[in-house]
Design a protein around this motif. Structure first.
Motif, PDB file in Angstrom:
ATOM      1  N   ALA A 258       0.825  -1.210   0.000  1.00  8.81           N
ATOM      2  CA  ALA A 258       0.000   0.000   0.000  1.00  8.81           C
ATOM      3  C   ALA A 258       0.860   1.263   0.000  1.00  8.81           C
ATOM      4  O   ALA A 258       0.534   2.241  -0.688  1.00  8.81           O
ATOM      5  CB  ALA A 258      -0.932  -0.022   1.218  1.00  8.81           C
ATOM      6  N   ALA A 259       1.960   1.273   0.772  1.00 10.96           N
ATOM      7  CA  ALA A 259       2.794   2.464   0.852  1.00 10.96           C
ATOM      8  C   ALA A 259       3.432   2.785  -0.498  1.00 10.96           C
ATOM      9  O   ALA A 259       3.452   3.948  -0.939  1.00 10.96           O
ATOM     10  CB  ALA A 259       3.871   2.269   1.919  1.00 10.96           C
ATOM     11  N   TYR A 260       3.949   1.772  -1.167  1.00  8.11           N
ATOM     12  CA  TYR A 260       4.578   2.011  -2.462  1.00  8.11           C
ATOM     13  C   TYR A 260       3.537   2.352  -3.530  1.00  8.11           C
ATOM     14  O   TYR A 260       3.814   3.119  -4.456  1.00  8.11           O
ATOM     15  CB  TYR A 260       5.393   0.785  -2.888  1.00  8.11           C
ATOM     16  N   ARG A 261       2.333   1.798  -3.425  1.00 13.48           N
ATOM     17  CA  ARG A 261       1.282   2.182  -4.372  1.00 13.48           C
ATOM     18  C   ARG A 261       0.943   3.662  -4.219  1.00 13.48           C
ATOM     19  O   ARG A 261       0.779   4.383  -5.207  1.00 13.48           O
ATOM     20  CB  ARG A 261       0.037   1.315  -4.163  1.00 13.48           C
ATOM     21  N   LEU A 262       0.829   4.117  -2.977  1.00 15.14           N
ATOM     22  CA  LEU A 262       0.537   5.527  -2.719  1.00 15.14           C
ATOM     23  C   LEU A 262       1.668   6.413  -3.248  1.00 15.14           C
ATOM     24  O   LEU A 262       1.415   7.468  -3.847  1.00 15.14           O
ATOM     25  CB  LEU A 262       0.334   5.743  -1.219  1.00 15.14           C
ATOM     26  N   LEU A 263       2.917   5.981  -3.033  1.00 16.90           N
ATOM     27  CA  LEU A 263       4.057   6.736  -3.555  1.00 16.90           C
ATOM     28  C   LEU A 263       4.023   6.816  -5.077  1.00 16.90           C
ATOM     29  O   LEU A 263       4.306   7.868  -5.666  1.00 16.90           O
ATOM     30  CB  LEU A 263       5.352   6.079  -3.084  1.00 16.90           C
TER      31      LEU A 263
END
Length: 500
Positions: free
Chosen positions: A208-213
């Motif tokens: 999720a964090a890398y998708r948001l980034l």
């Protein structure tokens, strides 16, 4: 004894016949239009332009007809052919004339020579490409860089964030000319980092964090490109995003096409209000920071939609784009006035290539490139006292302005040869994802055939060398697994039977 094969033969791609039929229809439509529609442009000229359009779309027909195994991952040459046809023959085939906002031509006689010169240019480019295939060694399988997902995520995040930060810094600060080129190059590395994350996003290999980034970085690049006043940069970055998603997933999802169409119409509509934006931001030095300027751009578009409706905003955008990209009118006018009224340039426009491979930080006194201004003033397309407007000089027109038809033939042969070398290096069939991402970052900007030769090709060596170093760094990182030679699949060998 019956021996069964380990795996069935691959099924034929069912979309190929549909794509071939679509390309054939697009190839034939201008010829049918030239026969039916009446126009001040002579019938013979329109038919010649229609045949040139057909020749320009042949690479696209070859691409969609090739098997998945032999098809290049990036449809670079088909895009070049499509844009070449849109710029230099399709308007005449459809009977359009005098689309340029500063050029007035006689449709009865002024387009015939331009169509012939454009035809010589395309044939010369094709000859140079074929010569490259004959002269350069055959394409070899590329070495697959097999690295862990952690390495790809790490480098993708670092490069994307660095590119976003430096691009935002470049837009808000007064950067010395010695450092501006380096910052633009780091932005290119940011595009490569975007590609790394986008391919993993489409393959569902990001948390999720890398998708948001990834979403945030893509949005930041797009908004900063729009806020700078150059919607073309936003279009190029959008093309990079689309190509990387296609490479990552291996096919195109239907809603991607819808999103790409909406993005294209938005860019076109913004082009319709770009003149108002530039008067406020560039000439009046108003508009505030990057966020405020981006908001201003969309506010102007919103006002246009309220006054003229969505169809009116899109129509105005198309008219503005046609006037700014009427390269056939530019070519025809340059042919008429050179060398009788305006002497040949004699190669002067290529002097900037001498320092194109040297960063300005190592050569502080390197001459600045102002060819867009020089071309506009030389042919009277820009007023004598106007030093803020720059005009695109397509390299096809540049070849003729320097050396006439001989320059077109020799120069376009060279361009075709360069295209083949680039295809062989970064766009080979069956190459791995990382090499394809390098190909996207290098090849997509070259689709802008409205640029002059040194602007389009001058940065290839430095950009290519730097991206190669990035690949080497990724492959030699601590988490790199190993390099595997990519080979074509083959059937399992039959068991050996010893004679009695």
């Amino acid at each position: 004894m019956t021996i069964a094969l380990a795996s069935p033969l691959p099924r034929k791609d069912r979309s190929q016949p549909i794509l071939r039929a679509l390309v054939l229809i697009v190839m034939a439509l201008p010829l049918a239009t030239a026969i039916v529609v009446h126009s001040p442009v002579p019938f013979e000229t329109r038919v010649e332009a229609a045949f040139l359009w057909i020749m320009c779309l042949i690479p696209g027909l070859v691409h969609v007809s090739a098997s998945a195994k032999s098809r290049r991952p990036i449809p670079f040459l088909p895009m070049i052919g499509l844009l070449y046809g849109l710029y230099f023959c399709l308007p005449a085939a459809l009977g359009a004339y005098n689309q340029h906002y500063r050029i007035t031509l006689s449709p009865n006689r002024d387009y015939d020579d331009a169509i012939f010169v454009a035809m010589y240019g395309w044939l010369s480019l094709s000859f140079g490409y074929v010569a490259g295939r004959l002269l350069v060694s055959r394409e070899k399988p590329s070495r697959e860089i097999d690295v862990s997902d952690a390495v790809r995520r790490r480098y993708g995040a670092v490069l994307m964030v660095s590119g976003v930060l430096l691009e935002s810094f470049r837009l808000v600060a007064n950067i010395p000319v010695e450092l501006a080129g380096i910052l633009r190059f780091v932005t290119t590395l940011g595009w490569f980092g975007s590609g790394l994350l986008i391919t993993m996003l489409t393959q569902r290999r990001l948390n999720a964090a890398y998708r948001l980034l990834t979403y945030g970085g893509v949005a930041a690049f797009l908004l900063m490109a729009i806020g700078s006043g150059s919607v073309a940069n936003a279009a190029f970055y959008g093309a990079v995003v689309f190509a990387c998603a296609w490479i990552g997933l291996g096919h195109v999802r239907p809603y991607w096409i819808i999103a790409a169409l909406v993005g294209f119409l938005t860019i076109i509509s913004l082009r319709g209000v770009s003149a108002q934006y530039r008067k406020i931001v560039w000439y009046a030095d108003e508009g505030g920071g990057v966020v405020s300027r981006t908001r201003l751009f969309f506010k102007l578009l919103e006002t246009r939609v309220q006054n003229d409706g969505v169809d009116g905003a899109v129509t105005q955008g198309f008219q503005t784009s046609a006037g700014r990209s009427a390269n056939l009118d530019v070519l025809a006018d340059v042919i008429i006035r050179t060398p009788n009224e305006v002497p040949y340039w004699g190669g002067e426009t290529y002097l900037s290539l001498v320092g194109a491979f040297v960063p300005r930080v190592l050569w502080p006194d390197k001459p600045t490139k102002e060819l867009g201004q020089a071309f506009g003033h030389r042919y009277g397309y820009i007023d004598a006292g106007d030093y803020g407007t720059s005009l695109n000089l397509p390299f096809l027109v540049e070849f003729y302005a320097n050396f006439g038809i001989a320059g077109v033939i020799i120069g376009m042969c060279l361009v075709g040869f360069i295209y083949y070398v680039l295809q062989r290096t970064v766009n080979s069939p069956g190459q791995d994802t990382l090499h394809s991402l390098v190909g996207v970052v290098i090849l997509v900007p070259l689709i802008n055939i409205e640029s002059d030769f040194s602007l389009g090709f001058g940065g290839l060596i430095l950009n290519g060398a730097s991206l190669w170093l990035v690949l080497r760094t990724i492959s030699r990182s601590g988490l790199a697994k190993h390099n595997v030679l990519t080979v074509s699949p083959r059937l399992p060998s039959l068991p050996r039977i010893e004679p009695n």
